[in-house]
Design an enzyme around this catalytic site. Sequence first.
Site, PDB file in Angstrom:
ATOM      1  N   GLU A  33     -27.787  -9.623   2.394  1.00  0.00           N
ATOM      2  CA  GLU A  33     -29.070  -8.903   2.467  1.00  0.00           C
ATOM      3  C   GLU A  33     -28.716  -7.929   2.544  1.00  0.00           C
ATOM      4  O   GLU A  33     -30.131  -7.707   2.640  1.00  0.00           O
ATOM      5  CB  GLU A  33     -27.995  -8.805   4.333  1.00  0.00           C
ATOM      6  CG  GLU A  33     -29.009  -8.015   5.215  1.00  0.00           C
ATOM      7  CD  GLU A  33     -28.233  -7.935   6.498  1.00  0.00           C
ATOM      8  OE1 GLU A  33     -27.497  -9.049   7.221  1.00  0.00           O
ATOM      9  OE2 GLU A  33     -28.318  -6.367   6.985  1.00  0.00           O
ATOM     10  N   SER A  54     -22.732  -6.069   7.082  1.00  0.00           N
ATOM     11  CA  SER A  54     -22.991  -7.348   6.263  1.00  0.00           C
ATOM     12  C   SER A  54     -23.684  -7.279   5.256  1.00  0.00           C
ATOM     13  O   SER A  54     -24.946  -6.948   4.361  1.00  0.00           O
ATOM     14  CB  SER A  54     -24.206  -8.600   7.898  1.00  0.00           C
ATOM     15  OG  SER A  54     -23.874  -8.523   8.947  1.00  0.00           O
ATOM     16  N   ARG A  83     -34.478 -10.906   9.537  1.00  0.00           N
ATOM     17  CA  ARG A  83     -33.412 -10.509   8.468  1.00  0.00           C
ATOM     18  C   ARG A  83     -34.332 -10.345   7.316  1.00  0.00           C
ATOM     19  O   ARG A  83     -34.181 -10.308   6.355  1.00  0.00           O
ATOM     20  CB  ARG A  83     -32.381 -10.621   7.981  1.00  0.00           C
ATOM     21  CG  ARG A  83     -31.094 -10.427   8.095  1.00  0.00           C
ATOM     22  CD  ARG A  83     -30.660  -9.034   9.027  1.00  0.00           C
ATOM     23  NE  ARG A  83     -28.635  -9.189   9.557  1.00  0.00           N
ATOM     24  CZ  ARG A  83     -29.518  -8.537  11.150  1.00  0.00           C
ATOM     25  NH1 ARG A  83     -30.087  -9.038  11.476  1.00  0.00           N
ATOM     26  NH2 ARG A  83     -28.448  -8.921  11.235  1.00  0.00           N
TER      27      ARG A  83
HETATM   28  C1  FAD Z   1     -22.067  -0.161   8.918  1.00  0.00           C
HETATM   29  C2  FAD Z   1     -23.121  -0.923   9.188  1.00  0.00           C
HETATM   30  C3  FAD Z   1     -24.149  -1.786   9.445  1.00  0.00           C
HETATM   31  C4  FAD Z   1     -25.373  -2.250   9.947  1.00  0.00           C
HETATM   32  N1  FAD Z   1     -25.500  -3.190  11.231  1.00  0.00           N
HETATM   33  C5  FAD Z   1     -26.725  -3.425  10.790  1.00  0.00           C
HETATM   34  C6  FAD Z   1     -27.087  -4.693  12.348  1.00  0.00           C
HETATM   35  O1  FAD Z   1     -26.223  -4.636  12.952  1.00  0.00           O
HETATM   36  N2  FAD Z   1     -28.029  -4.787  11.949  1.00  0.00           N
HETATM   37  C7  FAD Z   1     -29.318  -5.265  11.225  1.00  0.00           C
HETATM   38  O2  FAD Z   1     -30.751  -5.232  11.127  1.00  0.00           O
HETATM   39  N3  FAD Z   1     -28.893  -4.038   9.679  1.00  0.00           N
HETATM   40  C8  FAD Z   1     -27.231  -3.848   9.642  1.00  0.00           C
HETATM   41  N4  FAD Z   1     -26.881  -2.510   8.702  1.00  0.00           N
HETATM   42  C9  FAD Z   1     -27.650  -2.403   7.777  1.00  0.00           C
HETATM   43  C10 FAD Z   1     -28.968  -0.924   7.613  1.00  0.00           C
HETATM   44  O3  FAD Z   1     -28.816  -0.674   8.647  1.00  0.00           O
HETATM   45  C11 FAD Z   1     -30.160  -1.429   7.734  1.00  0.00           C
HETATM   46  O4  FAD Z   1     -31.418  -2.459   7.033  1.00  0.00           O
HETATM   47  C12 FAD Z   1     -31.379  -0.407   7.807  1.00  0.00           C
HETATM   48  O5  FAD Z   1     -32.483  -0.415   8.758  1.00  0.00           O
HETATM   49  C13 FAD Z   1     -30.706  -0.262   6.639  1.00  0.00           C
HETATM   50  O6  FAD Z   1     -32.068   1.235   6.505  1.00  0.00           O
HETATM   51  P1  FAD Z   1     -32.009   2.470   5.284  1.00  0.00           P
HETATM   52  O7  FAD Z   1     -32.788   4.123   5.826  1.00  0.00           O
HETATM   53  O8  FAD Z   1     -30.571   2.963   5.430  1.00  0.00           O
HETATM   54  O9  FAD Z   1     -32.612   2.064   4.316  1.00  0.00           O
HETATM   55  P2  FAD Z   1     -32.162   1.996   2.660  1.00  0.00           P
HETATM   56  O10 FAD Z   1     -31.190   1.267   2.835  1.00  0.00           O
HETATM   57  O11 FAD Z   1     -32.544   3.129   2.390  1.00  0.00           O
HETATM   58  O12 FAD Z   1     -33.354   0.591   1.674  1.00  0.00           O
HETATM   59  C14 FAD Z   1     -33.377  -0.885   2.448  1.00  0.00           C
HETATM   60  C15 FAD Z   1     -34.542  -1.084   1.930  1.00  0.00           C
HETATM   61  O13 FAD Z   1     -35.611  -0.731   2.353  1.00  0.00           O
HETATM   62  C16 FAD Z   1     -36.325  -0.013   1.788  1.00  0.00           C
HETATM   63  N5  FAD Z   1     -37.042   0.879   2.308  1.00  0.00           N
HETATM   64  C17 FAD Z   1     -36.282   1.824   2.781  1.00  0.00           C
HETATM   65  N6  FAD Z   1     -37.465   2.860   3.580  1.00  0.00           N
HETATM   66  C18 FAD Z   1     -38.364   2.238   3.783  1.00  0.00           C
HETATM   67  C19 FAD Z   1     -39.552   2.180   3.748  1.00  0.00           C
HETATM   68  N7  FAD Z   1     -39.409   3.444   4.751  1.00  0.00           N
HETATM   69  N8  FAD Z   1     -40.592   1.637   3.170  1.00  0.00           N
HETATM   70  C20 FAD Z   1     -40.885   0.895   2.626  1.00  0.00           C
HETATM   71  N9  FAD Z   1     -39.414   0.166   1.706  1.00  0.00           N
HETATM   72  C21 FAD Z   1     -38.411   0.740   2.732  1.00  0.00           C
HETATM   73  C22 FAD Z   1     -35.724   0.407   0.113  1.00  0.00           C
HETATM   74  O14 FAD Z   1     -36.021   0.140  -0.677  1.00  0.00           O
HETATM   75  C23 FAD Z   1     -34.810  -0.498   0.408  1.00  0.00           C
HETATM   76  O15 FAD Z   1     -35.027  -2.035  -0.222  1.00  0.00           O
HETATM   77  C24 FAD Z   1     -25.599  -1.980   8.431  1.00  0.00           C
HETATM   78  C25 FAD Z   1     -25.339  -1.040   7.668  1.00  0.00           C
HETATM   79  C26 FAD Z   1     -24.303  -0.567   8.025  1.00  0.00           C
HETATM   80  C27 FAD Z   1     -23.330   0.703   7.016  1.00  0.00           C
END
Ligand code: FAD
Length: 344
Positions: free
Chosen positions: A339, A243, A168
């Site tokens: 996280e 999480s 993570r």
């Molecule tokens: C129901 C559910 C289940 C999940 N299950 C998992 C799992 O099994 N495993 C897991 O690892 N995660 C899980 N997650 C967490 C999440 O899906 C991941 O962390 C995912 O990669 C976040 O992507 P996002 O585009 O929504 O990022 P955002 O929420 O939009 O951003 C997250 C962070 O990354 C930064 N960021 C986003 N895009 C970029 C970019 N292009 N360049 C630089 N920085 C950036 C943002 O500034 C922020 O700090 C889950 C979430 C949910 C809601």
Amino acid sequence: MSDITWEENVDVQPYNTFNVPSTARWLVRVQNISNLYELVNSTRFHNTRHLILGGGSNILFSNAQFDGIILKNEIQGIKIQSEDDKHVTLRVGGGVEWASLVDYCVQNDLGGIENLSLIPGTVGAAPIQNIGAYGAELSDVLVAVEAFDLDSGQVRTIPKDECELKYRGSIFKETLKSVMICAVIIKVVKARFYSVNTDYGLIQDVLLELGVSTPTIRSLSGAICLLRRRRLPDPKSIGNAGSFFKNVVCDESIRHSIECVDTNTPFYHKPDGTSVIPAAWLIEKCGWKGRQFDNVGVSSRHALVLVNLGRAEGCEIAWLAELIMRDVQARLGLLLTPEVNIIR
Ligand SMILES: Cc1cc2nc3c(=O)[nH]c(=O)nc-3n(C[C@H](O)[C@H](O)[C@H](O)COP(=O)(O)OP(=O)(O)OC[C@H]3O[C@@H](n4cnc5c(N)ncnc54)[C@H](O)[C@@H]3O)c2cc1C
């Protein structure tokens, strides 16, 4: 002529899976690198804080207003960069939905990311916390990322070895916070040379239940989707960000002290000598699973998932997280780390 649009006072509730209300002073949709050049050359960008946003599935807007610029990653495209007998190397736009990339690979019989089926969010955010689930991580397939440095205005290709991927976490979460990941390069394996990874206990139970004796990339992806739908609340019906806390990595002395509190504490031993305690277990042990307070609560399905019961504001979820952290520390002496990225 300008190619970017400055949207003002934008409601970001539809852009975060916690579904909490917040307003961004500015929002700019980034569809290509030219948009970023134009953005970093603007005076407003230099005088204002900014936040990169993907699918908003790992973020908590804890204030009613984000007084800055949101750079919403909408860079699209999945392209085959190279191919040999066994492998395909894909270059994927940072704004592509992770789940669409998994679908693409599953449909094309390419193995490597099917255990990460149904993780919400964008491809560009996947390296930030090295997404992982069911015995697989992005690091298993990542080759490099293409990133735009918002400080220097330069595009850089960062090979996997320099991304410092770990549980993570990555360099992008720690020291290299000035870049926006515009594209991700992954190497996946053609089905006939690939062995699916079903080591994670629960997977085998579901495959058995589905009557699958020889799992394929496709049937494994289906089993993972089923598992996830059962275990995690769907953000479309109940706001959450998966999480909320990381599992706790501890050394032998900490392990010993927690074993003194409870001899049944589950540990997963890692090759480097450290152990991992599931944060869900700690939270459940302290009696938080399923608890509800007005607009917020802890999921009754999964103790790691904090939920918006309908009308919560971000500060209420942050308050609940803080309460849980303090309680776990007071009772068990362990500090939980979020996280989810809390935006203050
Ligand atoms: C129901 C559910 C289940 C999940 N299950 C998992 C799992 O099994 N495993 C897991 O690892 N995660 C899980 N997650 C967490 C999440 O899906 C991941 O962390 C995912 O990669 C976040 O992507 P996002 O585009 O929504 O990022 P955002 O929420 O939009 O951003 C997250 C962070 O990354 C930064 N960021 C986003 N895009 C970029 C970019 N292009 N360049 C630089 N920085 C950036 C943002 O500034 C922020 O700090 C889950 C979430 C949910 C809601």
